[in-house]
Structure formats: structure tokens, C-alpha cells
Design a protein around this motif. Sequence first.
Motif, PDB file in Angstrom:
ATOM      1  N   HIS A  60      -9.127  -7.641  -9.376  1.00  0.00           N
ATOM      2  CA  HIS A  60      -7.787  -7.129  -9.039  1.00  0.00           C
ATOM      3  C   HIS A  60      -6.880  -7.132 -10.267  1.00  0.00           C
ATOM      4  CE1 HIS A  60      -8.394  -8.857  -4.675  1.00  0.00           C
ATOM      5  NE2 HIS A  60      -9.016  -7.709  -4.838  1.00  0.00           N
ATOM      6  N   GLY A  61      -6.873  -8.258 -10.962  1.00  0.00           N
ATOM      7  CA  GLY A  61      -5.982  -8.386 -12.122  1.00  0.00           C
ATOM      8  C   GLY A  61      -6.349  -7.415 -13.232  1.00  0.00           C
ATOM      9  N   ALA A  87      -5.265  -3.929 -12.287  1.00  0.00           N
ATOM     10  CA  ALA A  87      -3.827  -3.727 -12.452  1.00  0.00           C
ATOM     11  C   ALA A  87      -3.496  -3.466 -13.919  1.00  0.00           C
ATOM     12  CB  ALA A  87      -3.061  -4.948 -11.948  1.00  0.00           C
ATOM     13  N   GLN A  88      -4.174  -4.164 -14.813  1.00  0.00           N
ATOM     14  CA  GLN A  88      -3.890  -3.944 -16.240  1.00  0.00           C
ATOM     15  C   GLN A  88      -4.417  -2.588 -16.701  1.00  0.00           C
ATOM     16  OE1 GLN A  88      -5.030  -7.438 -18.496  1.00  0.00           O
ATOM     17  NE2 GLN A  88      -3.544  -8.687 -17.421  1.00  0.00           N
ATOM     18  N   MET A 137       5.834  -2.585 -17.044  1.00  0.00           N
ATOM     19  CA  MET A 137       4.803  -3.460 -16.477  1.00  0.00           C
ATOM     20  C   MET A 137       4.496  -2.989 -15.056  1.00  0.00           C
ATOM     21  SD  MET A 137       3.855  -6.067 -18.393  1.00  0.00           S
ATOM     22  CE  MET A 137       3.647  -7.645 -17.536  1.00  0.00           C
ATOM     23  N   PRO A 138       3.229  -3.039 -14.663  1.00  0.00           N
ATOM     24  CA  PRO A 138       2.930  -2.699 -13.271  1.00  0.00           C
ATOM     25  C   PRO A 138       3.575  -3.715 -12.319  1.00  0.00           C
ATOM     26  CG  PRO A 138       0.908  -2.982 -14.575  1.00  0.00           C
ATOM     27  CD  PRO A 138       2.042  -3.411 -15.426  1.00  0.00           C
ATOM     28  N   ARG A 139       4.265  -3.205 -11.329  1.00  0.00           N
ATOM     29  CA  ARG A 139       4.864  -4.071 -10.309  1.00  0.00           C
ATOM     30  C   ARG A 139       4.113  -3.837  -8.995  1.00  0.00           C
ATOM     31  NH1 ARG A 139      10.508  -5.651 -12.484  1.00  0.00           N
ATOM     32  NH2 ARG A 139      10.319  -4.688 -14.525  1.00  0.00           N
ATOM     33  N   ALA A 140       4.431  -4.656  -8.019  1.00  0.00           N
ATOM     34  CA  ALA A 140       3.666  -4.609  -6.770  1.00  0.00           C
ATOM     35  C   ALA A 140       3.665  -3.209  -6.159  1.00  0.00           C
ATOM     36  CB  ALA A 140       4.217  -5.631  -5.780  1.00  0.00           C
ATOM     37  N   ALA A 141       4.810  -2.527  -6.239  1.00  0.00           N
ATOM     38  CA  ALA A 141       4.908  -1.225  -5.571  1.00  0.00           C
ATOM     39  C   ALA A 141       4.223  -0.103  -6.355  1.00  0.00           C
ATOM     40  CB  ALA A 141       6.374  -0.882  -5.329  1.00  0.00           C
ATOM     41  N   LEU A 152       1.154  -0.308  -7.310  1.00  0.00           N
ATOM     42  CA  LEU A 152      -0.291  -0.447  -7.131  1.00  0.00           C
ATOM     43  C   LEU A 152      -0.656  -0.420  -5.660  1.00  0.00           C
ATOM     44  CD1 LEU A 152      -0.695  -3.401  -9.637  1.00  0.00           C
ATOM     45  CD2 LEU A 152      -1.425  -1.047 -10.035  1.00  0.00           C
ATOM     46  N   PRO A 153      -1.882   0.015  -5.385  1.00  0.00           N
ATOM     47  CA  PRO A 153      -2.370  -0.053  -4.001  1.00  0.00           C
ATOM     48  C   PRO A 153      -3.091  -1.387  -3.787  1.00  0.00           C
ATOM     49  CG  PRO A 153      -3.989   1.057  -5.347  1.00  0.00           C
ATOM     50  CD  PRO A 153      -2.878   0.631  -6.281  1.00  0.00           C
ATOM     51  N   SER A 154      -3.505  -1.664  -2.573  1.00  0.00           N
ATOM     52  CA  SER A 154      -4.512  -2.705  -2.380  1.00  0.00           C
ATOM     53  C   SER A 154      -5.839  -2.105  -2.823  1.00  0.00           C
ATOM     54  CB  SER A 154      -4.575  -3.135  -0.916  1.00  0.00           C
ATOM     55  OG  SER A 154      -3.497  -4.015  -0.648  1.00  0.00           O
ATOM     56  N   PHE A 155      -6.701  -2.944  -3.377  1.00  0.00           N
ATOM     57  CA  PHE A 155      -7.935  -2.438  -3.967  1.00  0.00           C
ATOM     58  C   PHE A 155      -9.114  -2.638  -3.021  1.00  0.00           C
ATOM     59  CE2 PHE A 155      -5.316  -4.210  -7.479  1.00  0.00           C
ATOM     60  CZ  PHE A 155      -4.957  -3.007  -8.067  1.00  0.00           C
TER      61      PHE A 155
END
Lengths: 162, 781
Positions: free
Chosen positions: B678-679, B682-683, B711-715, B717-720
Motif C-alpha cells: 500500500h505504502g 501511494a508513493q 504529497m499524496p493525501r487520503a483523498a 488515492l483509492p483503496s487498493f
Amino acid sequence: MAKLEMTVNGRKVSRVVDDRTLLAHFLREDMQLTGTHVGCDTSQCGACVVHVDGKAVKSCTMLAAQASGAQVTTIEGLSSGADLHPVQRAFNEHHGLQCGFCTTGMIMASVDIIARHGGDLDEATVRAELEGNICRCTGYHNIVKAVLAANAEMHGASQAAE
Amino acid sequence: MGIQGIGASVARKEDRRFITGAGRYTDDMVVPGMMHAVFVRSPHAHATLGKIDSAEAEDMPGVIAVLTGEQLKADEIGNLICGWAISSKDGAPMNMGEWSPLAVGKVRYVGDAVAVVVAETRAQARDAAEAVMVDYDELPVVVDALEALKEGAPQVHDNAPGNLIFDWEIGEKAATEQALAGAAHVTKMQIRNNRLVPNAMEPRAALAKYDRAEDHFTLWTTSQNPHVARLVLSAFYNVAPENKLRVIAPDVGGGFGSKIYIYPEEIVCLWASKRTGVPVKWVAERTESFLTDAHGRDHLTEVEMGFDANNRIVGLKVDTIANLGAYMSLFSSAVPTYLYATLLSGQYVIPAIHANVRTVYTNTAPVDAYRGAGRPEATYLLERMMETAARELGVSPAELRRMNFIREYPYQTPVIMCYDAGDYEASLDAAMKAADWDGFPARRAEAEARGKLRGIGMSCYIEACGIAPSAAVGALGAGVGLWESAEVRVNAVGTVEVMTGSHSHGQGHETTFAQLVSDRLGLPLDQVNIVHGDTDKVQMGMGTYGSRSGAVGMSAIAKALDKVETKAKKIAAHLLEADEGDIVIEDGHCKVAGTDKQVPWFQVALAAYTAHNLPDGMEPGLKEGAFYDPSNFTFPAGCYICEVEVDPETGKTDVVQFVASDDFGNIINPLIVEGQVHGGLAQGIGQALLEDTAYDASGQLLTASYMDYAMPRAADLPSFNVGTTVTPCPSNPLGIKGCGEAGAIGSPPALINAVTDAIGVRDLTMPASPRRVWEALQAKA
Ligand code: FES
Ligand code: FES
């Protein structure tokens, strides 16, 4: 210099600090409450979130003097003894943390989010509400999962009773 | 598997301290008499350094010292070095320019440290740093690597003419050119890999304490590899011999590569603590992190890939320019060479490969390894090429990949690496299934009805992890070995402490390493403690990077456990009057196989320490150490599929689905492995969609805060949707390949392939910002 009187994690404190001392630095350096972290200098990362009079606040955006008279809760005061707060427990169970640096602010922010939405939370809302908290490790996936799980646990019972 | 052993999704042991605010990071450390350091930094990207007037600053309240590079040199503190020697193709050694921890004579990038102020409080030190007057004589500036190579460009270091550090090659040039000349189709692209700032959420920090009576230093620091820090500080920077220097990396708030290196600030704090006689602490502000943490990526590449009439790859030619910034950071030379070009075969049979790499100085922050380090650059190149070639050839991108997959192992690539195991088709099939690849046209049509452009893209990555074996990397120029060490101490009551040279800064070693011990000895996790990050407790280690802690660090523990078990079995056999070969260790007991004779584990341990009744000639105690040097790199691989929707009105891209199918070999803790993926995703998505590091022409960093660096924030990104397939790694005892970097390596091309599919363009530079995407759409219209 500014004279402060406030309640931190239920304990009354009175101190004299430099006027420009931020609440974040006061908590970390004067109170040795190092669970509140400082991750940026532009009030955007959310590592420093604490509760001031019950509301989530970025403690780097506030002078310590401005919090005089307030009730401040930090991560250290969120739960007592062996009992963890449901949000803390959910972060552990769902692997919502890796390095832990953003985590204390994330948890304090999440507690506030859950309280404000009174049980009415979905993934999109959690993601939108976490706008002010940056995590570089987790990709947020498990943080969102943890917040939703804690929300269900905290509100599931009351909803069932309604 | 036991409920806590190998393969179990155990919630992390270490979490409790982090979720209660009891984690201990470097900035949380306080020692009596501690004072605070603030650095005076160059506001210019390139200038001759004139007089430094610190008189006013020295008189300010609380200030005890203002120190400069001249004083540092007078005390014979060494220059920073790059620890991996790479030679140019003509045999010339790399042109490493001088990097003094505090600048002497010249400054070369905005943020270059010029002086340090030590004062009683941070605020006083900051005020005084403002009052230090520095004369600069500005010089012309170069920030772009291509510009830096041009005739007449400003010279960053005198000993690197034309700003060229080295001009290196790998593979067969003539054979590759011949293959391309005879190809039925050649795809050509120019590809930029954008510069990134790692942005671990804990800023770098150092606290140095000098003990005059013992002539001994202690350094608390944000390091991924405290032993390497101690080695380099002793051997090259002349701070103190190793026995006079203890380095502690306590809880560390993320690293992603940026905390591998030894930076000027640690050296200066150590030196200043001795000069001033007080402990000195420095903590970076976020702006300083942006300016001075080693950045990542920044490649510009011309690439050609040839196919025969049956769409089989015949050759790959790569010409890369890598921007290394103003100074050569510790492993900077290895990243665009041995960590990059050796992976250019990807998952494919490519008979001929040639890569040329030029590394270049510019007036920007140093560039070094960032999550993936070289492998994301290689993967991005190959997977953009495969997708583009498939579109040009009019074949399915999945099928083009499938028909070119390597299928037999071991497979020797033309670029050093020998892949030991894999099943790329299994990952591809699993990912396509999870992504409902076949249902995409319907989803596209549905999106179109909503006015959205939907696209799908894939990427099949391979990487090399573990970063070993030592003799092999030594032959390629590495200044260190890349083994790992472990010591397993069984206490007299049977509980276990494991000293490891790996370092955890989010990876969860305190849990996964304990799972291994639990699995082997049948002990509950809470009876096992993992000790790391302190050179006084752990003798030696190489640290954590390159997804090496499982494959290499845990293999060292497994090897030490073998020795512990052997001795424990001897003791148990003696106590039970049985044959040593019949003893098995399970459920916290040593048992005689096939009988009900057994002795509890703690009694075996106790017997080892009371030593009242041991086999003849046996030494007391139950403690064993091991060094493990792997026999090969490991080769995690997988397939990622990304689906996006682009709003044609705004150019904004939403990632609506992301599927990862990885082969990490055997997995110790699926919960933690998924978290790593996941991490990483996101990067990687951050790189492809949001993050960019911009310098203006004068060398000012325009993206030096979270206001400007996206920086990527929660909104965002999707759930993976993550899953794994398994081919165990044959090159280490646990069959582990490593999982820390895959997400960041495999995801950028999948995302850009999806965006270019959605908007119907061939080329698109990362990050796919709304503006870039919108402009691409307008240019097409
Ligand atoms: S430290 Fe307060 S928002 Fe970053
Ligand atoms: S867990 Fe490391 S920044 Fe969030």
C-alpha cells in the motif's frame, strides 16, 4: 513572556513561556509530552494534532498562550492505563501505522472525525476529512479501514439501541 | 504455521508505544545540558564564499558558538564521500568533487551548510543564525542535467570538466545496434523520470554528546543503518574511532532511502559537541528537509526497443543522463548504474541490451536512492515502452508482454543479473482477473456516458533486492559488504533476545523477526524481543534498504537459530538420555521424536546457564551469532493494473481502481506485507500523478513545502486491491524475496499507461497533473 494556566490531560499546569512558543513546542518541550509530533513548518501535515476544549487542533498553528485556560488532551491522555481507546485499538488491529510518526496526529484527528459525524461515516468522507493529515508510509488504505472499524465499534452499539 | 509463526497476520507488537505516544524518536531525546544547533545555509545555488561575520550573532542571548568550515577543516574533519566507485567506460575513475560538511570556498546549491549556531534554545539559535553575515559572490547556475553537459555550462566542481561525473556503459553496443537495425519495428521514446523528495514524515535529526572524561561520543540520529553511519563517521570523516563512537537510531519515522546516508549535520553536531563541550541537538525543519534531504530519480533517457516480425523483442538501447545534484551522496553512483541498468531486461527475453549512463553535477540538492532506487527508473522505461510498442504494433499490451516473458530459470540476462525463480504469467493472469480486464470496455462506455475518459494500463515489473552478495558488489565497486548479522540470546529462563543489524523504521521487524523465532522455538511472541538500532548492543550490521531485511536480515537470524537449536538439542539429548538426532523442538519443548519424553524449553535454557549437568566439554550458555551473506540478489516481480478516469474539462485524473499482484516469495506476515505494498503504491502513484520537484533557473527550489510539493493525501488515492502469487526464492533459507519497494517500482508506468490510454496520447511526462493532461487533450483536439 506569557503566563499560562491550562489543563493538560486532566492535570492543571501553570508555566511561564516565551510569547512565541507554539502549543506544539510547549507540549513537547515544557511538558515532555513527546507523542505530539512536528512534521512540517506550514501547518499541513497534521502530526501535531491535539484536542483543545474537545476539538481537534493542529498544535503548531496555535501559540501556547492562546490555549491558556483551555482543556488540552494529547495522545498520552486519550486513554488511561491498560485500556486503549477504540481508535487506538483499530489502528493496531488493521495495521494503520508503520513508522508511527504521523500516527498520533492521525488518531487524534480520527477521534474528532468520528465524534463530529456521529456514526455516519463512509470511506469517501473519511478520506476527505483526513485531508489535513499526511502519512508517507501506509498509503492510507489501512488508516481508512481502521477509522471505519473504530466508528462501527463506537457507534454500532448506540445505533443498535436506537 | 502456528498462530503467531511464519505466515500469520499478526498485529504488530511495536504498535503499542506508537499509538499511545510513547514512541521515542531522536527529537524526543533530552540529555542534561543539551543545546540547539541551527544551520546557516546558502540562499544562492552557486557562489564564491566570502567573509563570514559572526560577531553580532555571537553576542546574542544564549549563543555559545558560531562555527564555520574553516574551523572544521582546521580540526581535520573529513569531506563527505560517495562509497561506491564507478569508472567511466574509458577506465577513468569517477570525478568526485569535494563536499565539506560546512562549505569552504564555494557553495553549490541552495541549502548548502555554511555555518552552525549553537545556543541554549532553538529560538535563540534561529535568531542568531539570521544575524550571521555571509558575503557571497554569485556565480552562474545550472540546474538541468542536459544543460549542464553543454559546452560552456557553469562548472560545479573544478575536477569534473563539463560537469560529467562518469560516462558508463553496460551490455553489448554493437550487437544491440545490429539487432535494432534488423528489427521489423522499432519503438523510440524520450522518457523523463521526475525528481522526487522522499519526505519521510519525521524530519532528519541528530543529537550528539561528547564525554570528555572518556573521550567518547554518543550520537542519536535518524538513520536506517546506524552501524554504517558509525563506520563512515570513523573511517572517513575522522570524527572518532569506532570504539569511541556509539550511534543510536531509536524510533525512526520513515526513511525510504533518505536516511541511509550520512549527512553534513550529523558530522557537524558531533564535532560541535566536542568543540563546545555541550550536547548539541539539531532537528530539520520541513523546509530544510526539502532543501537538503537527498532527492530521488531525475533521469532523462532516449530509448529504442526493436521487435521482429513476430513481435519478439530483439534489442534494447538506452541512453540515460542522471542528475546527481551538487555533490555525490553516499550511494549516488550505484543508483543509475548497478541498481538501474542491470534491471533493463525486465521480465523479458531480450537478446541484446546496451545502456549508456552519464551522471552529471548541477546546482541542486544531491540525488541518491529513494524507494526502489534505479529499479523504478528501469521499470518505468521498459513498461512505457512495452505499452507504447503494443499500441504501435496493434496488439494487446498483455499479449505482447506474455509472448516475451522469460519462462526458464535460472535466466542469465545480458546485463549481469541472473534471475533465480519467477512465474510472470501467474502474476499477469492473477492481476487481469482481479482487475476484470475483460470487463473494461463496458466500464469505459459507462464512464463515457458520464462524460469521463476511462483508461486502463498495466505494468509488469521485476526488481532486485537484498543488495548482495558482498564479493559480487565489491567487484562492482561497492565500498562495503552487504551481508547481515544476528545474534540470538536465549536467557536463562528461556526467553529470547535477538540482536539484529537490520533497522526498523516502520517495517515491523519487532513483529516479523519475532514470528520467525516463535515459529522455530515454539515460543509465544511476547517471550521474544528484537533489539536493533544501537551500535553498543548490536555488534555490526548493514541496515535496512533495498528490501533486504527479510531476505538477508532474517536469514542471518535463521542461521543463528540453527546454531542455537543444535546446541539446545545436545543439551536436551543429554538431559533426556536420548540421541541428539531424535530431538525435535516444538510447542516450547524439546521432545524425543515418537515418544512422550520431553523437557520444557526453559529447562534446557536453565541447564545451559546453571551448567550443572551439561554434556562433556560443552561451554555454558545459549547464545549464538551468525553473519549471512546471500548467494544472489532476490527477484520480486509482479503485475500492476491501473484504471483511471480523466475529466476532460479539467484534466483531473482519478485513480478508480488499482490492482497489484506481487510475487514476493514466501511471506512471514501478510498484514505487514500488504501494508508495505500500500505504502509503495501511494508513493508510486504520487510520483506519477502529483509529485514534482521544481527548481527555477537560478536554482531556487520552488517546491520546498507542503504548499507546493503535492504529497499524496487520503483523498487522492483509492483503496487498493492487492494479492500475491508465490514462487519461493531459492537463494535464501526462508525463500523470501522482499516487498518494501515493489509498490513504488511497479505503479508509475501502470498509471501513466492508463492515463495515456484514457486520453489517447503517446507521450506524457510525470506527474500527470491536471494541467499537463488538459494541455495534452487540447494539443490533440
Ligand atoms: S506540524 Fe503541525 S501540521 Fe505539520
Ligand atoms: S506511519 Fe509513517 S508517516 Fe504514517
